[in-house]
Design a protein around this motif. Sequence first.
Motif, PDB file in Angstrom:
ATOM      1  N   VAL A 195       0.839  -1.202   0.000  1.00  0.00           N
ATOM      2  CA  VAL A 195       0.000   0.000   0.000  1.00  0.00           C
ATOM      3  C   VAL A 195       0.873   1.252   0.000  1.00  0.00           C
ATOM      4  O   VAL A 195       0.642   2.195  -0.772  1.00  0.00           O
ATOM      5  CB  VAL A 195      -0.972   0.005   1.204  1.00  0.00           C
ATOM      6  N   ALA A 196       1.879   1.275   0.859  1.00  0.00           N
ATOM      7  CA  ALA A 196       2.770   2.440   0.945  1.00  0.00           C
ATOM      8  C   ALA A 196       3.475   2.695  -0.383  1.00  0.00           C
ATOM      9  O   ALA A 196       3.591   3.842  -0.822  1.00  0.00           O
ATOM     10  CB  ALA A 196       3.789   2.232   2.068  1.00  0.00           C
ATOM     11  N   ALA A 197       3.933   1.641  -1.023  1.00  0.00           N
ATOM     12  CA  ALA A 197       4.608   1.801  -2.320  1.00  0.00           C
ATOM     13  C   ALA A 197       3.634   2.322  -3.373  1.00  0.00           C
ATOM     14  O   ALA A 197       3.970   3.213  -4.154  1.00  0.00           O
ATOM     15  CB  ALA A 197       5.222   0.476  -2.765  1.00  0.00           C
ATOM     16  N   HIS A 198       2.427   1.782  -3.394  1.00  0.00           N
ATOM     17  CA  HIS A 198       1.419   2.226  -4.364  1.00  0.00           C
ATOM     18  C   HIS A 198       1.142   3.723  -4.217  1.00  0.00           C
ATOM     19  O   HIS A 198       1.001   4.432  -5.199  1.00  0.00           O
ATOM     20  CB  HIS A 198       0.131   1.425  -4.194  1.00  0.00           C
ATOM     21  N   TRP A 199       1.066   4.194  -2.983  1.00  0.00           N
ATOM     22  CA  TRP A 199       0.777   5.596  -2.702  1.00  0.00           C
ATOM     23  C   TRP A 199       2.045   6.457  -2.629  1.00  0.00           C
ATOM     24  O   TRP A 199       1.955   7.650  -2.340  1.00  0.00           O
ATOM     25  CB  TRP A 199       0.004   5.706  -1.394  1.00  0.00           C
ATOM     26  N   SER A 200       3.210   5.865  -2.852  1.00  0.00           N
ATOM     27  CA  SER A 200       4.499   6.579  -2.720  1.00  0.00           C
ATOM     28  C   SER A 200       4.591   7.289  -1.370  1.00  0.00           C
ATOM     29  O   SER A 200       4.988   8.450  -1.286  1.00  0.00           O
ATOM     30  CB  SER A 200       4.692   7.582  -3.865  1.00  0.00           C
ATOM     31  N   GLY A 210      -7.373  -0.321   3.200  1.00  0.00           N
ATOM     32  CA  GLY A 210      -8.075   0.962   3.293  1.00  0.00           C
ATOM     33  C   GLY A 210      -7.485   1.874   4.351  1.00  0.00           C
ATOM     34  O   GLY A 210      -7.330   3.077   4.138  1.00  0.00           O
ATOM     35  N   TYR A 211      -7.127   1.313   5.494  1.00  0.00           N
ATOM     36  CA  TYR A 211      -6.543   2.109   6.577  1.00  0.00           C
ATOM     37  C   TYR A 211      -5.226   2.733   6.148  1.00  0.00           C
ATOM     38  O   TYR A 211      -5.010   3.942   6.311  1.00  0.00           O
ATOM     39  CB  TYR A 211      -6.345   1.234   7.821  1.00  0.00           C
ATOM     40  N   TYR A 212      -4.323   1.925   5.587  1.00  0.00           N
ATOM     41  CA  TYR A 212      -3.018   2.473   5.216  1.00  0.00           C
ATOM     42  C   TYR A 212      -3.103   3.395   3.999  1.00  0.00           C
ATOM     43  O   TYR A 212      -2.299   4.312   3.850  1.00  0.00           O
ATOM     44  CB  TYR A 212      -1.973   1.360   5.060  1.00  0.00           C
ATOM     45  N   ALA A 213      -4.106   3.207   3.142  1.00  0.00           N
ATOM     46  CA  ALA A 213      -4.339   4.164   2.053  1.00  0.00           C
ATOM     47  C   ALA A 213      -4.800   5.500   2.629  1.00  0.00           C
ATOM     48  O   ALA A 213      -4.377   6.570   2.167  1.00  0.00           O
ATOM     49  CB  ALA A 213      -5.363   3.616   1.068  1.00  0.00           C
ATOM     50  N   THR A 214      -5.644   5.456   3.659  1.00  0.00           N
ATOM     51  CA  THR A 214      -6.083   6.682   4.333  1.00  0.00           C
ATOM     52  C   THR A 214      -4.893   7.410   4.933  1.00  0.00           C
ATOM     53  O   THR A 214      -4.733   8.625   4.759  1.00  0.00           O
ATOM     54  CB  THR A 214      -7.117   6.353   5.432  1.00  0.00           C
ATOM     55  N   LEU A 215      -4.038   6.682   5.640  1.00  0.00           N
ATOM     56  CA  LEU A 215      -2.857   7.304   6.233  1.00  0.00           C
ATOM     57  C   LEU A 215      -1.949   7.892   5.160  1.00  0.00           C
ATOM     58  O   LEU A 215      -1.426   9.004   5.319  1.00  0.00           O
ATOM     59  CB  LEU A 215      -2.071   6.299   7.075  1.00  0.00           C
ATOM     60  N   ALA A 216      -1.752   7.159   4.072  1.00  0.00           N
ATOM     61  CA  ALA A 216      -0.893   7.652   2.997  1.00  0.00           C
ATOM     62  C   ALA A 216      -1.441   8.960   2.422  1.00  0.00           C
ATOM     63  O   ALA A 216      -0.675   9.895   2.151  1.00  0.00           O
ATOM     64  CB  ALA A 216      -0.761   6.602   1.897  1.00  0.00           C
ATOM     65  N   LEU A 217      -2.739   9.032   2.248  1.00  0.00           N
ATOM     66  CA  LEU A 217      -3.358  10.258   1.748  1.00  0.00           C
ATOM     67  C   LEU A 217      -3.143  11.405   2.732  1.00  0.00           C
ATOM     68  O   LEU A 217      -2.747  12.514   2.345  1.00  0.00           O
ATOM     69  CB  LEU A 217      -4.854  10.026   1.503  1.00  0.00           C
ATOM     70  N   GLN A 218      -3.376  11.163   4.005  1.00  0.00           N
ATOM     71  CA  GLN A 218      -3.177  12.211   5.009  1.00  0.00           C
ATOM     72  C   GLN A 218      -1.715  12.633   5.089  1.00  0.00           C
ATOM     73  O   GLN A 218      -1.411  13.831   5.175  1.00  0.00           O
ATOM     74  CB  GLN A 218      -3.682  11.738   6.374  1.00  0.00           C
TER      75      GLN A 218
END
Length: 175
Positions: free
Chosen positions: A81-86, A161-169
């Motif tokens: 997830v982190a890699a996908h969201w850089s 979903g949780y880590y995508a939310t964090l990545a966005l924030q």
Amino acid sequence: MKRLRPMPPAQLDADARALYDRINAGPRGASMLDDQGALVGPFNAMLLSPALGDPLQELGAAIRYRSSMTDRCRELAILIVAAHWSSTFELQVHEKIATGLGFTDAQLAAVRTGEPLALEDPEEAAVLRVTRALVTNGDLGDEEYTLLPAPALFELTTLTGYYATLALQLRVFRV
């Protein structure tokens, strides 16, 4: 450039201070504090709205410390997830954890770049494939859906979903 200033505990109102204390007393503890005692990473932003920040951090604690996923599967999924969201912050924190769990530099590089990665453990291979499908497609095909039992899929989609939310924030606040 950071958009959100650090918030040392002395500057917090009562609700934010109570949340700060819960985060700091939990398993993440002092590892999420800067040299001034302010929370770092996504936790600093959670103090902006304790009514949302508290359940969000509690969800994160449940994912990290109370789910049925193995540590290696969990960290692998977080890194995908982190890699996908850089998400640099998530990558730095969780690559360190993954290294401690035995992931090699070559494996971590493959996760970061999305390159093929052969994993010997069938559950880890399934988590890799399913999580990559989730971040790429936002859904699973029938074949991916059958790779893990339904409870594991629930936990994995929640983690994603949780880590995508964090990545966005983290991105929006330039952490």
